[in-house]
Design a protein around this motif. Structure first.
Motif, PDB file in Angstrom:
ATOM      1  N   THR A 157       0.843  -1.196   0.000  1.00  0.00           N
ATOM      2  CA  THR A 157       0.000   0.000   0.000  1.00  0.00           C
ATOM      3  C   THR A 157       0.879   1.246   0.000  1.00  0.00           C
ATOM      4  O   THR A 157       1.804   1.341   0.802  1.00  0.00           O
ATOM      5  N   PHE A 158       0.629   2.130  -0.949  1.00  0.00           N
ATOM      6  CA  PHE A 158       1.420   3.345  -1.118  1.00  0.00           C
ATOM      7  C   PHE A 158       0.592   4.561  -0.721  1.00  0.00           C
ATOM      8  O   PHE A 158      -0.603   4.615  -0.995  1.00  0.00           O
ATOM      9  N   SER A 159       1.269   5.507  -0.108  1.00  0.00           N
ATOM     10  CA  SER A 159       0.576   6.736   0.265  1.00  0.00           C
ATOM     11  C   SER A 159       1.473   7.946   0.016  1.00  0.00           C
ATOM     12  O   SER A 159       2.681   7.883   0.236  1.00  0.00           O
ATOM     13  N   GLY A 160       0.857   9.012  -0.423  1.00  0.00           N
ATOM     14  CA  GLY A 160       1.606  10.244  -0.668  1.00  0.00           C
ATOM     15  C   GLY A 160       1.634  11.146   0.547  1.00  0.00           C
ATOM     16  O   GLY A 160       2.338  12.162   0.570  1.00  0.00           O
ATOM     17  N   ASN A 161       0.870  10.777   1.585  1.00  0.00           N
ATOM     18  CA  ASN A 161       0.839  11.647   2.766  1.00  0.00           C
ATOM     19  C   ASN A 161       0.941  10.836   4.052  1.00  0.00           C
ATOM     20  O   ASN A 161       0.208  11.077   5.013  1.00  0.00           O
ATOM     21  N   GLY A 162       1.821   9.841   3.997  1.00  0.00           N
ATOM     22  CA  GLY A 162       2.053   9.067   5.221  1.00  0.00           C
ATOM     23  C   GLY A 162       0.801   8.417   5.779  1.00  0.00           C
ATOM     24  O   GLY A 162       0.597   8.387   6.986  1.00  0.00           O
ATOM     25  N   PHE A 163      -0.059   7.931   4.888  1.00  0.00           N
ATOM     26  CA  PHE A 163      -1.274   7.221   5.283  1.00  0.00           C
ATOM     27  C   PHE A 163      -2.222   8.089   6.097  1.00  0.00           C
ATOM     28  O   PHE A 163      -2.977   7.588   6.938  1.00  0.00           O
ATOM     29  N   GLY A 164      -2.174   9.394   5.844  1.00  0.00           N
ATOM     30  CA  GLY A 164      -3.192  10.265   6.430  1.00  0.00           C
ATOM     31  C   GLY A 164      -4.456  10.133   5.600  1.00  0.00           C
ATOM     32  O   GLY A 164      -4.489   9.404   4.614  1.00  0.00           O
ATOM     33  N   PRO A 165      -5.511  10.827   6.009  1.00  0.00           N
ATOM     34  CA  PRO A 165      -6.758  10.815   5.237  1.00  0.00           C
ATOM     35  C   PRO A 165      -6.486  11.195   3.784  1.00  0.00           C
ATOM     36  O   PRO A 165      -5.717  12.130   3.532  1.00  0.00           O
ATOM     37  N   SER A 166      -7.064  10.441   2.865  1.00  0.00           N
ATOM     38  CA  SER A 166      -6.854  10.731   1.447  1.00  0.00           C
ATOM     39  C   SER A 166      -8.168  10.680   0.708  1.00  0.00           C
ATOM     40  O   SER A 166      -9.208  10.370   1.287  1.00  0.00           O
ATOM     41  N   ASP A 167      -8.082  10.955  -0.580  1.00  0.00           N
ATOM     42  CA  ASP A 167      -9.307  11.097  -1.373  1.00  0.00           C
ATOM     43  C   ASP A 167      -9.813   9.800  -1.969  1.00  0.00           C
ATOM     44  O   ASP A 167     -11.006   9.600  -2.134  1.00  0.00           O
ATOM     45  N   ALA A 168      -8.879   8.923  -2.336  1.00  0.00           N
ATOM     46  CA  ALA A 168      -9.312   7.695  -3.000  1.00  0.00           C
ATOM     47  C   ALA A 168      -8.221   6.634  -2.928  1.00  0.00           C
ATOM     48  O   ALA A 168      -7.043   6.946  -2.726  1.00  0.00           O
ATOM     49  N   THR A 169      -8.648   5.395  -3.080  1.00  0.00           N
ATOM     50  CA  THR A 169      -7.726   4.263  -3.137  1.00  0.00           C
ATOM     51  C   THR A 169      -7.758   3.683  -4.545  1.00  0.00           C
ATOM     52  O   THR A 169      -8.833   3.439  -5.101  1.00  0.00           O
TER      53      THR A 169
ATOM     54  N   ALA B 264     -10.846   8.716 -13.522  1.00  0.00           N
ATOM     55  CA  ALA B 264     -11.707   7.910 -12.647  1.00  0.00           C
ATOM     56  C   ALA B 264     -11.635   8.413 -11.212  1.00  0.00           C
ATOM     57  O   ALA B 264     -12.662   8.569 -10.544  1.00  0.00           O
ATOM     58  N   VAL B 265     -10.422   8.696 -10.757  1.00  0.00           N
ATOM     59  CA  VAL B 265     -10.279   9.177  -9.377  1.00  0.00           C
ATOM     60  C   VAL B 265     -11.007  10.505  -9.215  1.00  0.00           C
ATOM     61  O   VAL B 265     -11.730  10.723  -8.240  1.00  0.00           O
ATOM     62  N   THR B 266     -10.844  11.363 -10.194  1.00  0.00           N
ATOM     63  CA  THR B 266     -11.539  12.647 -10.123  1.00  0.00           C
ATOM     64  C   THR B 266     -13.048  12.404 -10.097  1.00  0.00           C
ATOM     65  O   THR B 266     -13.788  13.059  -9.362  1.00  0.00           O
ATOM     66  N   ALA B 267     -13.498  11.434 -10.851  1.00  0.00           N
ATOM     67  CA  ALA B 267     -14.932  11.159 -10.944  1.00  0.00           C
ATOM     68  C   ALA B 267     -15.510  10.615  -9.641  1.00  0.00           C
ATOM     69  O   ALA B 267     -16.624  10.955  -9.268  1.00  0.00           O
ATOM     70  N   VAL B 268     -14.758   9.766  -8.939  1.00  0.00           N
ATOM     71  CA  VAL B 268     -15.324   9.200  -7.702  1.00  0.00           C
ATOM     72  C   VAL B 268     -15.427  10.274  -6.638  1.00  0.00           C
ATOM     73  O   VAL B 268     -15.965  10.053  -5.571  1.00  0.00           O
ATOM     74  N   GLY B 269     -14.915  11.455  -6.964  1.00  0.00           N
ATOM     75  CA  GLY B 269     -15.069  12.547  -6.007  1.00  0.00           C
ATOM     76  C   GLY B 269     -13.969  12.510  -4.987  1.00  0.00           C
ATOM     77  O   GLY B 269     -13.287  11.507  -4.792  1.00  0.00           O
ATOM     78  N   THR B 270     -13.758  13.607  -4.346  1.00  0.00           N
ATOM     79  CA  THR B 270     -12.625  13.739  -3.439  1.00  0.00           C
ATOM     80  C   THR B 270     -13.128  14.175  -2.077  1.00  0.00           C
ATOM     81  O   THR B 270     -14.119  14.890  -1.944  1.00  0.00           O
ATOM     82  N   ARG B 271     -12.451  13.714  -1.059  1.00  0.00           N
ATOM     83  CA  ARG B 271     -12.873  13.958   0.317  1.00  0.00           C
ATOM     84  C   ARG B 271     -12.034  15.087   0.912  1.00  0.00           C
ATOM     85  O   ARG B 271     -12.531  15.980   1.545  1.00  0.00           O
ATOM     86  N   VAL B 272     -10.744  14.972   0.605  1.00  0.00           N
ATOM     87  CA  VAL B 272      -9.794  15.858   1.277  1.00  0.00           C
ATOM     88  C   VAL B 272      -9.387  17.006   0.360  1.00  0.00           C
ATOM     89  O   VAL B 272      -9.911  18.108   0.445  1.00  0.00           O
ATOM     90  N   GLY B 273      -8.494  16.698  -0.582  1.00  0.00           N
ATOM     91  CA  GLY B 273      -7.979  17.757  -1.454  1.00  0.00           C
ATOM     92  C   GLY B 273      -8.901  18.038  -2.625  1.00  0.00           C
ATOM     93  O   GLY B 273     -10.112  17.886  -2.526  1.00  0.00           O
TER      94      GLY B 273
END
Ligand SMILES: Cc1ncc(C[n+]2csc(CCOP(=O)(O)OP(=O)(O)O)c2C)c(N)n1
Ligand SMILES: Cc1ncc(C[n+]2csc(CCOP(=O)(O)OP(=O)(O)O)c2C)c(N)n1
Ligand SMILES: [Mg+2]
Ligand SMILES: [Mg+2]
Lengths: 314, 339, 314, 339
Positions: free
Chosen positions: D203-215, D329-338
Motif C-alpha cells: 500500500t502506497f501513500s503520498g501523505n504518510g497514510f493520512g486521510p486521502s481522497d481515493a484508493t 476515474a479518481v476525479t470522478a469518484v469525487g474527493t474527500r480531502v484535497g
C-alpha cells in the motif's frame, strides 16, 4: 472348446491364477449388474458407465501390475479397473451411491476415483498427460513403477493423446496406454470416429504397440505381461490395443446397437470363456460368493447415511 | 405444453428447414440417439448432409465450426457438456472472438455453440459446472442464457441469425421442464413483462410492478429457484420482489435491471456458477457504478459455493444455491415496503 | 551447376514461369530483409518472423493455387505466403509498421493477416481445424477450392493437428497441410520435439503424404502440383512435408544455431538455385526491380501516419 | 538494482538449489536461450535433468506437470505467453483445480504455472492479453500477481512451497524494469506499507497514510501506471490517493483494500485485462457488499477496453488503460480531502 472338454474330464484344472482371474471378473460383472439394478430401483442418483463384457481387459492387464508400486489412471468406465486394482467393493459402491464410506467421500462419484495409486477422471483424454507426468515422476524416483492409463477407442479423437505419446516417446517415459477398443464411443461407431489405423498412430510417434482381439483373460494377461515387461525393462512407452465389447449400454440409458450384434458378442463373453478353465462346482461356488459379497455390501450401504455434508460434519 | 428440450428441438427443425447454410456439428448427433440430451433428434434423418457427427475432438470441432462460419455458413456446434468448452477455449478466445476485430471488421463469424451447463444430475465435478462465467470475460462473443420462461425457439433462431459468435447456454434440468410462456402478461400468479428486441429479459412481479422490496436478477436454470423464492417471500415474509431473468449475459443489458431497481432499491443476483469471478460480480460492479443512488444497500450475490460440485446429492444440494439462500439474501438487503 | 552453364551459353532460357517464380522469391527475400533493417533502425514496433531461406516453399506451393478460388491459412511466419498469394507489398508493410493503409488497419500486425482468401493467426496449430472447416465449406459449396494450411515442424506438437487430420480424413475434406520443416521450433531443434516419423503421423490417419528435401522452387512446385492435384481430384486431404531452412533468426532476436550449419544451408539458398534458371542480366534486372519496389513502398509507408485511432477516426 | 526478470531468474536458481523436487517444464528453456523471456536462463546448464524443454504441446505439459505434482514433485511450468493458457484450460479447470477437492482432500497438486501476461510489446491480439481474469473464476487455484515493487524472489519461493496449484502471473514489460523495493517504509517519494504473510499487498501513500481522497487498487504490470497517476493527482490536482498493489487476486484478500478504504472512502480498480468480467468486477462486488457504509460513492473500474489488443502501437495505446484514465476515474469518484 478344447478347454471345455478338458474341464469336463478333470473337475478343476484351474491354477490359483485362473481361479483368481475368474473370481475378479465375476466380482466386477456382479458389481456392475448390481449398479444397473439399483438405478432401475431408483436407489442411485447420477450416472454410471458399466464395463460389462470388458472385464477381461481390466483383470488381465491389472493382474500384471503391482498395486503398491504401479500407478493406474482410468476414465469414465473405471469400476472394473478400480475393483481389479483395489478390490474395494464397499468404497466404490458407497461412492457411487453417495453414502457415507465412499472412497472419495461422495465428492467424486462414479468417474472421479482416487485410492492409493489409482486415479480416474471423466474428461476423455485429459488423463493421458497426467499419467505421463506420473510416469515421469516414478522414473525420476527410480521406483521402477509403470504408469498405466486406460482409454477407450473414442478417446483417440483427443489431440492431447498424441501430444502425450510424442512426449512419452521423446522422454522415454514408463507409460502403458491401454486402449479398450469396444467399437463405440457412446452411440457412435468407431468407423465414424477413427480414420486410418489405430496401431499406426502409436508407431508414428515411435511408440511400441500391439493389438489383440480376444476375450480370453489369459490371452489378455499374456499380452499385458509383455507390454508391462517392455515398459519396465526399456523404460519406454507401450500402446496396447485390446479389441473388446460392452454388453451393457453406454451408461444407464438407451442402447441402439443391433441386438444381434450384441448377442453375437455375448457368445464370446469373457466370463464364459474363463469359466471354461474351471470346474462347474468351482464356478458356481465363485458365482455364489461374489453375489453374496456384493449383496451384503449393498445391504450395508443402503443402511448407511448419505454422504455427510459439511454442515453435518460440523 | 412443450418441454424446453422439445421446444429447442422443434426450433432446430424449423431453422434447418429455413436456411440451408445451417449445419450442425457435435458428438453422438445421429438418430435415433440425437445427441446426449436428445435436443438434436430427427435432424440427421431429415438433413443427413447437414448434420455432422464428430469424433471426440472438441478443440478441432470448435475450429472447424469457425472455418465454416468464416466461409459463409451458419454452423451450430453442440458441445455435449458445457464443462468441455474448456477444451475449445483457445479457439474461442484467440480465434472466434477475435477474427472480426483483428481482421479489421471485414469478416464475421456467425456461429452458435449450444451447450448444457448446470448440476442437479449427479454427474459429478467435471460434468456439472456452469462455466458461462468464464465466457463473459471474453470480448467478441455473445452469451445467451434462455430460461424456461423464454421463447426458446425464437431465441435460438435469433442466435443463428446473429452475425456475432453466440454461446447459447442451455441447462440440463431445464430440458425436462415445461417451457412456460407469459399469457396475458402473466405466468401463473406472477405478472411477467418481456423486454424488446433480441434475447429479451423477463421481469416478474408479485404485485403488478408496484413498489417492491428487492429485485432478484438471475438467468437460465436458476429462474425457478428465483421464482420459488419470490413466492415464499410473499407468502411467508410478506416481502415483495421482482425477478429479472436475463436473456443475455454478454453483452450485459442493464436496462431491465435498472428499471426494476427503480421500483425496489435493492438487488440480489442469483447464478448456478461458483461465486467468485461470476456473472453476479459483473452485475454488481455495473449496477453500483451506474445506479449508485438508486441502491438502498449493497448488491448481494447468491451462487454456488466456490469449489467443486460434488457427486453425492446430499453434498450437491449443499453446494448449490437454493430457495433458502435467496430468501436469506433478500431479507439481508433489507426491505422497503413489506417485511 | 548444369543449369549455370546453360545459363551461360544462352542469355536466358527462363520461361515466364521460372522468371515469375524467381521474381516472387526475390520480392519476398527483399521484403523480409527490409523488415529486419527497419527493426534495427527502430522503425518497427512489435515482432516479426521472417521466412528468409524458405521462399521456395511459399512461392512453389502457392504457384499451384488459384487466389480467387483457393483458400490459404498461414501462421506466424506468414509474410512469404501472403506476398506469394496477394502480391500486396504495401498492405503488408504498412500493417507491420502500424501505418495507415495496413491490410488489417494495424489491428492484426505481422501474424494476424486477412485479405481475400488469405488468413493467418499466431497460435500454433489453431489454424489447422479452421482451415479444415474452410475446406468443408468449399466442398459444400462445390467451389472445387483447395484449402491450404501452412504449419511448421514444431507445430506438429499441437494435438489439434491430429484431431483435424483424423476428421479431414474421415470427412474427405479438400485440405492441403504443408509442413515447412526447417528443423527448429524457435530455439529448439526438431530432435527434441518430434518422436517417430513425421510422414507416418499423417499416414496413420489415412492421409496421403510425401516429403521433399529441396530448395529448388521448381521441385517444390512439382511436388505441390501433385499434392494440389490429389486434393482437387480426390477431394481428400494431403500432407506435404517440405524440408527447408531459415537463414534469419526465429524472430528479430538472438539466434544460437551453429553458424557453420547456417553457412552450409546458405549454399543451397533457393534464390541462388533459381537464379541458375535465369540469365545474369535478367537476374540483376529483377533484383533491382524488387529492391526499388520495396524501397519505394518503405518510403511511402514512412511518410504515412500511424494507424488511425478510433478517436482520430471520429 | 536488479531488474524484475533477473530477480525471478535468481530466485529460480535458489529454488532449484534448495529443493530437488523442483522441476521446470516449458518451451525453449535450454541455454543459452533460457526461455523466450530469458527468465529460465542458466537452469538447464546447472540442472540438466530437472529442466525439461517440451514440444509445443501446452495441453499435454499442463497435464504432465499435474502428474508430477500428484506424485510428490514440485514442478514449475513456464507457459511462453499467457495467451496460451487457454490451451491448457481443461487441464486446469477439470483437473488441477479439482483433484484435491474431488479426491476428498487426500491429494495435493503443488505446482506453479509461470506465465507472462500483458501488452505494450506490439505482439498483437493473440500475444498481448491479460487473461488472469479468466483464472479468478476457477475455484481451487491460487493466482499470484507480483508487481515490480514486490519481493519477487520471496513470492516465487512461496509459490513453489505452496501446496495449492499457483498461477504466478508475470508481466512482459515488468521483466525489464528495476525491482524497486521499499526502503525504510518508502519507495521514492511515497510511503509504502507491505502486508503480512504470503503474497502480501503493498500500500502506497503520498501523505504518510493520512486521510486521502481515493484508493487505487491494482496489481502486476499496472502498478507503475497507478503510481504515476497518484503522483500526477498530487502535483496537478492536489488530490491524494493510496495505491494498493495486490500480491494475490485469488483468493482475494480484501483486508488491505478495506484498510485503505477506511482512510479514503473511494475506490478505483485498475487492471490491464479487458473490463467486462475482470478482476475489478469481483473487487467492486466484494467491496460494496462488505464495506458499503465505508464507501462515499461507487467503485469505478479502469481496464482495457473490451475488445482486442491491436498490434499498431497507436491503436494499442488507445485500447490500454493509461495514467489519464486513472486520473479521470479518481476525479470522478469525487474527493474527500484535497481537489
Ligand atoms: C472430452 C470429453 N468429451 C465428451 C465426453 C462425453 N463422453 C463420455 S464417454 C464418451 C464416449 C467415450 O468413448 P470411448 O473413449 O470409446 O470409451 P467407452 O465409453 O467406449 O468405454 C463420451 C463422448 C467426455 N466425457 N469428455
Ligand atoms: C500454441 C503456441 N505455443 C507457442 C507459441 C510461441 N511460438 C511462436 S513460433 C514458435 C515456434 C514454431 O515452430 P515451427 O512450428 O517449427 O515454425 P517455425 O517458427 O519454425 O517456422 C513458438 C513456440 C505460439 N505462437 N503458439
Ligand atoms: Mg469405445
Ligand atoms: Mg520449424
Amino acid at each position: 472348446m478344447g478347454r471345455q472338454e478338458q474341464a469336463g474330464t478333470a473337475p478343476s484344472r484351474a491354477g490359483t491364477d485362473e481361479r483368481a482371474l475368474y473370481e475378479r471378473m465375476a466380482l466386477i460383472r456382479r458389481f456392475e449388474e448390481t449398479l444397473l439394478e439399483l438405478f432401475a430401483a431408483g436407489e442411485l442418483h447420477g450416472t454410471t458407465h458399466t464395463c460389462i463384457g470388458q472385464e477381461a481387459d481390466a483383470v488381465g492387464v491389472i493382474s500384471c501390475l503391482e498395486p503398491e508400486r504401479d500407478v493406474v489412471v482410468s476414465n469414465h468406465r473405471c469400476h472394473g479397473h478400480y475393483l481389479a486394482f483395489t478390490d474395494d467393493v464397499d468404497g466404490l459402491l458407497r461412492e457411487v451411491m453417495g453414502r457415507v464410506g465412499g472412497v472419495c467421500g461422495g465428492k467424486g462419484g462414479s468417474q472421479h476415483l482416487f485410492a492409493g495409486n489409482f486415479y480416474s477422471n471423466g474428461v476423455l483424454g485429459s488423463t493421458v498427460p497426467v499419467a505421463a507426468g506420473m510416469a515421469l515422476a516414478e522414473r525420476e524416483k527410480g521406483s521402477g513403477a509403470v504408469a498405466t492409463v486406460f482409454v477407450g477407442d473414442g478417446t483417440l479423437g483427443q489431440g492431447v493423446v498424441y501430444e502425450s505419446l510424442n512426449i512419452a516417446s521423446l522422454w522415454r517415459l514408463p507409460l502403458l496406454v491401454v486402449v479398450e477398443h469396444n467399437g463405440y464411443a457412446q452411440s457412435t461407431p468407431s468407423t465414424l470416429q477413427l480414420a486410418g489405423d489405430v496401431e499406426s498412430r502409436a508407431r508414428a510417434f515411435g511408440v511400441a504397440t500391439s493389438r489383440h482381439d480376444t476375450t480370453d483373460v489369459l490371452e489378455v494377461q499374456a499380452a499385458a505381461r509383455e507390454a508391462v515387461e517392455h515398459v519396465r525393462s526399456t523404460g519406454t512407452p507401450y500402446f496396447l490395443v485390446l479389441d473388446t465389447y460392452r454388453f451393457s449400454p453406454h451408461s444407464k440409458g438407451d442402447d441402439f446397437r443391433d441386438p444381434e450384434e450384441i448377442a453375437a458378442r455375448r457368445l464370446r463373453d469373457p466370463l464364459t470363456v474363463a469359466a471354461g478353465l474351471l470346474g462347474d462346482d468351482e464356478r458356481d461356488e465363485i458365482t455364489e460368493a461374489v453375489e453374496r459379497r456384493v449383496a451384503d455390501a449393498v445391504q450395508e450401504a443402503l443402511g448407511a447415511p448419505f454422504a455427510a455434508t459439511e454442515a453435518a460434519a460440523r | 405444453m412443450m418441454r424446453c428440450g422439445q421446444a429447442l428441438n422443434a426450433a432446430l427443425h424449423e431453422i434447418f428447414e429455413r436456411d440451408e447454410r445451417v449445419y450442425l456439428l457435435g458428438e453422438d448427433l445421429l438418430d435415433p440417439y440425437g445427441g446426449a440430451f436428445k435436443i438434436s433428434q430427427g435432424l440427421s434423418t431429415k438433413w443427413p448432409e447437414r448434420v455432422l457427427p464428430t469424433p471426440v475432438s472438441e478443440a478441432s470441432i470448435f475450429g472447424i465450426t469457425a472455418g465454416l462460419a468464416l466461409r459463409g455458413y451458419r454452423p451450430i456446434l453442440e458441445i455435449m457438456f458445457g464443462d468441455f468448452v474448456t477444451l475449445g477455449l483457445d479457439q474461442v478466445v484467440n480465434g472466434i472472438a477475435k477474427f472480426r476485430a483483428m481482421f479489421d471488421d471485414r469478416v464475421t463469424v456467425p456461429l452458435v455453440v449450444r451447450t448444457p451447463m448446470g448440476a442437479r444430475r449427479g454427474y459429478g465435478p467435471t460434468h456439472s459446472q456452469s462455466l458461462e462465467k468464464l465466457l463473459i470475460g471474453v470480448p467478441g462473443i455473445t452469451v445467451v442464457t434462455p430460461s424456461e420462461c423464454h421463447d426458446l425457439g425464437a431465441m435460438l433462431t435469433e442466435a443463428v441469425a446473429d452475425d456475432e459468435p453466440v454461446f447459447f447456454v442451455e441447462n440440463k434440468v431445464m430440458y425436462g421442464r415445461p417451457n412456460r410462456r407469459p399469457e396475458g402478461g402473466r405466468i401463473g400468479e406472477l405478472a411477467c413483462h418481456e423486454g424488446e428486441g433480441r434475447y429479451p429479459a423477463l421481469t416478474f412481479s408479485g404485485n403488478g410492478f408496484g413498489p417492491s422490496d428487492a429485485t432478484i436478477v438471475t438467468y437460465g436454470g436458476m429462474l425457478p429457484v428465483a421464482l420459488d423464492a419470490a413466492t415464499e417471500l410473499i407468502l411467508e415474509h410478506e416481502v415483495f420482489t421482482e425477478v429479472v431473468a436475463l436473456g443475455r449475459i454478454l453483452p450485459l443489458d442493464l436496462e431491465p435491471v435498472l428499471d426494476s431497481l427503480g421500483r425496489t432499491g435493492s438487488l440480489v443476483s442469483l447464478e448456478e456458477g461458483t461465486l467468485t469471478g461470476g456473472v453476479g460480480a459483473e452485475l454488481a460492479a455495473r449496477v453500483q457504478a451506474e445506479a449508485w443512488s438508486a441502491l438502498d444497500g449493497p448488491v448481494l450475490r447468491v451462487a454456488t459455493r466456490d469449489g467443486i460440485v460434488p457427486s453425492a446429492r446430499s453434498l450437491e444440494d449443499e453446494a448449490l444455491p437454493g430457495v433458502e439462500d435467496v430468501v436469506a439474501a433478500v431479507t439481508a438487503v433489507g426491505t422497503r415496503v413489506g417485511g
